[in-house]
Motif scaffolding. Structure first.
Motif, PDB file in Angstrom:
ATOM      1  N   HIS A  92       0.871  -1.174   0.000  1.00 53.16           N
ATOM      2  CA  HIS A  92       0.000   0.000   0.000  1.00 53.16           C
ATOM      3  C   HIS A  92       0.908   1.223   0.000  1.00 53.16           C
ATOM      4  O   HIS A  92       2.117   1.095   0.146  1.00 53.16           O
ATOM      5  N   VAL A  93       0.309   2.396  -0.205  1.00 57.55           N
ATOM      6  CA  VAL A  93       1.142   3.559  -0.498  1.00 57.55           C
ATOM      7  C   VAL A  93       1.384   4.458   0.701  1.00 57.55           C
ATOM      8  O   VAL A  93       1.869   5.583   0.538  1.00 57.55           O
ATOM      9  N   HIS A  94       1.082   4.000   1.911  1.00 61.10           N
ATOM     10  CA  HIS A  94       1.450   4.786   3.089  1.00 61.10           C
ATOM     11  C   HIS A  94       2.964   4.989   3.101  1.00 61.10           C
ATOM     12  O   HIS A  94       3.728   4.126   2.670  1.00 61.10           O
ATOM     13  N   LEU A  95       3.404   6.132   3.614  1.00 57.33           N
ATOM     14  CA  LEU A  95       4.804   6.535   3.467  1.00 57.33           C
ATOM     15  C   LEU A  95       5.785   5.603   4.164  1.00 57.33           C
ATOM     16  O   LEU A  95       6.946   5.526   3.763  1.00 57.33           O
ATOM     17  N   ASP A  96       5.350   4.892   5.206  1.00 58.59           N
ATOM     18  CA  ASP A  96       6.268   3.970   5.862  1.00 58.59           C
ATOM     19  C   ASP A  96       6.510   2.725   5.020  1.00 58.59           C
ATOM     20  O   ASP A  96       7.547   2.081   5.128  1.00 58.59           O
ATOM     21  N   HIS A  97       5.570   2.402   4.125  1.00 60.35           N
ATOM     22  CA  HIS A  97       5.689   1.203   3.290  1.00 60.35           C
ATOM     23  C   HIS A  97       6.184   1.498   1.876  1.00 60.35           C
ATOM     24  O   HIS A  97       6.835   0.650   1.271  1.00 60.35           O
ATOM     25  N   GLY A 137      -4.136   2.994  -5.571  1.00 60.45           N
ATOM     26  CA  GLY A 137      -2.982   3.666  -4.995  1.00 60.45           C
ATOM     27  C   GLY A 137      -1.987   4.187  -6.000  1.00 60.45           C
ATOM     28  O   GLY A 137      -1.118   4.990  -5.650  1.00 60.45           O
ATOM     29  N   VAL A 138      -2.105   3.760  -7.268  1.00 56.37           N
ATOM     30  CA  VAL A 138      -1.048   4.031  -8.235  1.00 56.37           C
ATOM     31  C   VAL A 138      -0.796   5.528  -8.434  1.00 56.37           C
ATOM     32  O   VAL A 138       0.353   5.967  -8.565  1.00 56.37           O
ATOM     33  N   GLU A 139      -1.859   6.337  -8.442  1.00 53.82           N
ATOM     34  CA  GLU A 139      -1.659   7.764  -8.700  1.00 53.82           C
ATOM     35  C   GLU A 139      -0.894   8.450  -7.567  1.00 53.82           C
ATOM     36  O   GLU A 139      -0.257   9.486  -7.786  1.00 53.82           O
ATOM     37  N   TYR A 140      -0.925   7.862  -6.377  1.00 49.80           N
ATOM     38  CA  TYR A 140      -0.196   8.450  -5.251  1.00 49.80           C
ATOM     39  C   TYR A 140       1.286   8.108  -5.280  1.00 49.80           C
ATOM     40  O   TYR A 140       2.061   8.616  -4.467  1.00 49.80           O
ATOM     41  N   LEU A 141       1.674   7.266  -6.235  1.00 44.64           N
ATOM     42  CA  LEU A 141       3.094   7.035  -6.495  1.00 44.64           C
ATOM     43  C   LEU A 141       3.569   7.772  -7.742  1.00 44.64           C
ATOM     44  O   LEU A 141       4.741   8.119  -7.837  1.00 44.64           O
ATOM     45  N   THR A 142       2.662   8.008  -8.692  1.00 47.80           N
ATOM     46  CA  THR A 142       3.081   8.467 -10.021  1.00 47.80           C
ATOM     47  C   THR A 142       2.722   9.910 -10.337  1.00 47.80           C
ATOM     48  O   THR A 142       3.315  10.499 -11.241  1.00 47.80           O
ATOM     49  N   ASP A 143       1.754  10.467  -9.632  1.00 45.31           N
ATOM     50  CA  ASP A 143       1.321  11.837  -9.894  1.00 45.31           C
ATOM     51  C   ASP A 143       1.971  12.759  -8.859  1.00 45.31           C
ATOM     52  O   ASP A 143       1.748  12.613  -7.662  1.00 45.31           O
ATOM     53  N   ALA A 144       2.781  13.703  -9.329  1.00 41.92           N
ATOM     54  CA  ALA A 144       3.558  14.545  -8.418  1.00 41.92           C
ATOM     55  C   ALA A 144       2.669  15.325  -7.455  1.00 41.92           C
ATOM     56  O   ALA A 144       2.986  15.459  -6.264  1.00 41.92           O
ATOM     57  N   LYS A 149      -0.418  14.538  -6.382  1.00 44.10           N
ATOM     58  CA  LYS A 149      -1.023  13.645  -5.390  1.00 44.10           C
ATOM     59  C   LYS A 149       0.022  13.098  -4.428  1.00 44.10           C
ATOM     60  O   LYS A 149      -0.271  12.875  -3.247  1.00 44.10           O
ATOM     61  N   LEU A 150       1.235  12.898  -4.909  1.00 39.14           N
ATOM     62  CA  LEU A 150       2.312  12.442  -4.033  1.00 39.14           C
ATOM     63  C   LEU A 150       2.614  13.499  -2.981  1.00 39.14           C
ATOM     64  O   LEU A 150       2.790  13.190  -1.792  1.00 39.14           O
ATOM     65  N   SER A 151       2.639  14.753  -3.403  1.00 39.18           N
ATOM     66  CA  SER A 151       2.861  15.853  -2.466  1.00 39.18           C
ATOM     67  C   SER A 151       1.710  15.942  -1.475  1.00 39.18           C
ATOM     68  O   SER A 151       1.919  16.162  -0.272  1.00 39.18           O
ATOM     69  N   ARG A 152       0.484  15.731  -1.961  1.00 42.43           N
ATOM     70  CA  ARG A 152      -0.683  15.770  -1.085  1.00 42.43           C
ATOM     71  C   ARG A 152      -0.621  14.640  -0.056  1.00 42.43           C
ATOM     72  O   ARG A 152      -0.994  14.808   1.099  1.00 42.43           O
ATOM     73  N   LEU A 153      -0.137  13.466  -0.497  1.00 40.08           N
ATOM     74  CA  LEU A 153       0.011  12.334   0.414  1.00 40.08           C
ATOM     75  C   LEU A 153       0.981  12.682   1.541  1.00 40.08           C
ATOM     76  O   LEU A 153       0.732  12.379   2.714  1.00 40.08           O
ATOM     77  N   GLU A 204      10.576  12.657   2.391  1.00 40.51           N
ATOM     78  CA  GLU A 204       9.666  13.002   1.297  1.00 40.51           C
ATOM     79  C   GLU A 204       9.898  12.056   0.122  1.00 40.51           C
ATOM     80  O   GLU A 204      11.019  11.887  -0.342  1.00 40.51           O
ATOM     81  N   PRO A 205       8.836  11.400  -0.350  1.00 38.95           N
ATOM     82  CA  PRO A 205       8.998  10.395  -1.422  1.00 38.95           C
ATOM     83  C   PRO A 205       9.251  11.042  -2.773  1.00 38.95           C
ATOM     84  O   PRO A 205       8.899  12.197  -3.006  1.00 38.95           O
ATOM     85  N   SER A 206       9.860  10.274  -3.676  1.00 39.79           N
ATOM     86  CA  SER A 206      10.038  10.721  -5.053  1.00 39.79           C
ATOM     87  C   SER A 206       9.114   9.921  -5.964  1.00 39.79           C
ATOM     88  O   SER A 206       8.727   8.797  -5.647  1.00 39.79           O
ATOM     89  N   ARG A 207       8.787  10.506  -7.078  1.00 39.45           N
ATOM     90  CA  ARG A 207       7.779   9.956  -7.981  1.00 39.45           C
ATOM     91  C   ARG A 207       8.275   8.708  -8.702  1.00 39.45           C
ATOM     92  O   ARG A 207       9.459   8.597  -9.052  1.00 39.45           O
ATOM     93  N   VAL A 208       7.356   7.778  -8.938  1.00 39.17           N
ATOM     94  CA  VAL A 208       7.619   6.597  -9.766  1.00 39.17           C
ATOM     95  C   VAL A 208       7.075   6.865 -11.167  1.00 39.17           C
ATOM     96  O   VAL A 208       5.912   7.282 -11.301  1.00 39.17           O
ATOM     97  N   PRO A 209       7.842   6.652 -12.222  1.00 35.13           N
ATOM     98  CA  PRO A 209       7.296   6.841 -13.574  1.00 35.13           C
ATOM     99  C   PRO A 209       6.106   5.907 -13.814  1.00 35.13           C
ATOM    100  O   PRO A 209       6.155   4.721 -13.480  1.00 35.13           O
TER     101      PRO A 209
END
Length: 288
Positions: free
Chosen positions: A70-75, A97-104, A106-110, A128-133
């Protein structure tokens, strides 16, 4: 002291040292014909994971899959970093969950929502996470299997903790990677994990029943490590979760308030969890 521990044949737990604390976050490596990493850990733990991969004898260039339960920041906070380090790996993630890894955006919002949920210090500790293509991702919904060459990894949709959570079962070793669906196993204690905004008691209990039906031999927790009494562990969590929710509700009634600090004070002696405040908020959110 090594941060890598064998948990099943050709299967290793790597200590990602969440918040700089050993023994708080496990990332798993299966050294199959097509190697896989399950979860990435927080962004600040990426180097620990890569060091662990080397200790397991797995070349990052050979990793076939990076499975994000899942895309929680600890995982999944280090997913972008590990995707860069493992250039041929597909990043496997649930469709919700995919957009929270790939959309800058939404990733920032997460990340910002994590800061609100757990506070600035803990969020900064995750990093702070970095985006996945997007073209690196394999989007799943549960029910799929990943071909690891000498075995398969069966994916199971596991909502309750998060609607986009998946668990995985190794067909060769019957090892279940339970993410947060079976709770946390910290300090030799089974503890609840019920974060807002998505905790759902009934969905969690339904997920536990699906996992029990898989009849795993070993259960691997995100927090932390593995147990071989899988059936008893899953049964224990099915019993613990309703007791935890009832305890929170009783504390609200006893204090006459749903003030989080007051409820935590009422509960903390009987529920020695490092995430108790967050988990109280998750239960209270479901009652509002």
């Amino acid at each position: 002291m090594t941060g890598v521990h064998p948990v099943a044949p050709e299967t290793y737990a790597v200590d990602a040292q969440m918040l700089g604390m050993p023994g708080s976050m496990s990332v798993y490596v299966i050294d199959a014909a097509e190697p896989v990493i399950l979860d990435s850990g927080p962004a600040t733990g990426a180097e620990h994971v890569l060091d662990g991969l080397e200790e397991c004898g797995v070349d990052p260039n050979e990793v076939a899959y990076l499975v994000q339960t899942h895309v929680h920041l600890d995982h999944a906070g280090a997913a972008g970093t590990l995707a860069d380090a493992c250039p041929d790996a597909e990043v496997v993630v649930h469709e919700r969950g995919v957009e929270y890894l790939t959309d800058a955006e939404k990733l920032s919002r997460l990340y910002e929502s994590a800061r609100e949920a757990v506070g600035d210090d803990i969020a900064s500790g995750y990093g702070e996470p970095s985006r996945v293509p997007r073209d690196r991702c394999r989007v799943v919904s549960g029910g799929e299997s990943l071909d690891l060459g000498d075995r398969q990894l069966d994916l199971v949709h596991a909502p309750g903790h998060a609607p986009h959570q998946i668990c995985a079962l190794d067909s060769r070793t019957a090892t279940l990677f339970s993410a947060d669906a079976a709770g946390m196993f910290l300090f030799d204690q089974l503890l609840p994990t019920t974060p807002a905004p998505d905790f759902d008691l009934q969905q969690s209990l339904d997920t536990i029943e699906r996992l029990r039906a898989l009849d795993p031999e070993t259960i691997c927790y995100g927090h932390f490590g593995a147990r071989e009494d899988s059936g008893a562990a899953l049964e224990a969590y099915a019993d613990l979760l309703p007791r935890w929710v009832a305890a929170v509700e009783a504390a609200v009634a006893s204090t006459g308030s749903d003030d989080v600090d007051a409820v935590v004070d009422e509960l903390s002696a009987d529920w020695p969890s490092p995430t108790i405040e967050r988990d109280v908020v998750g239960v209270l959110a479901t009652d509002r």
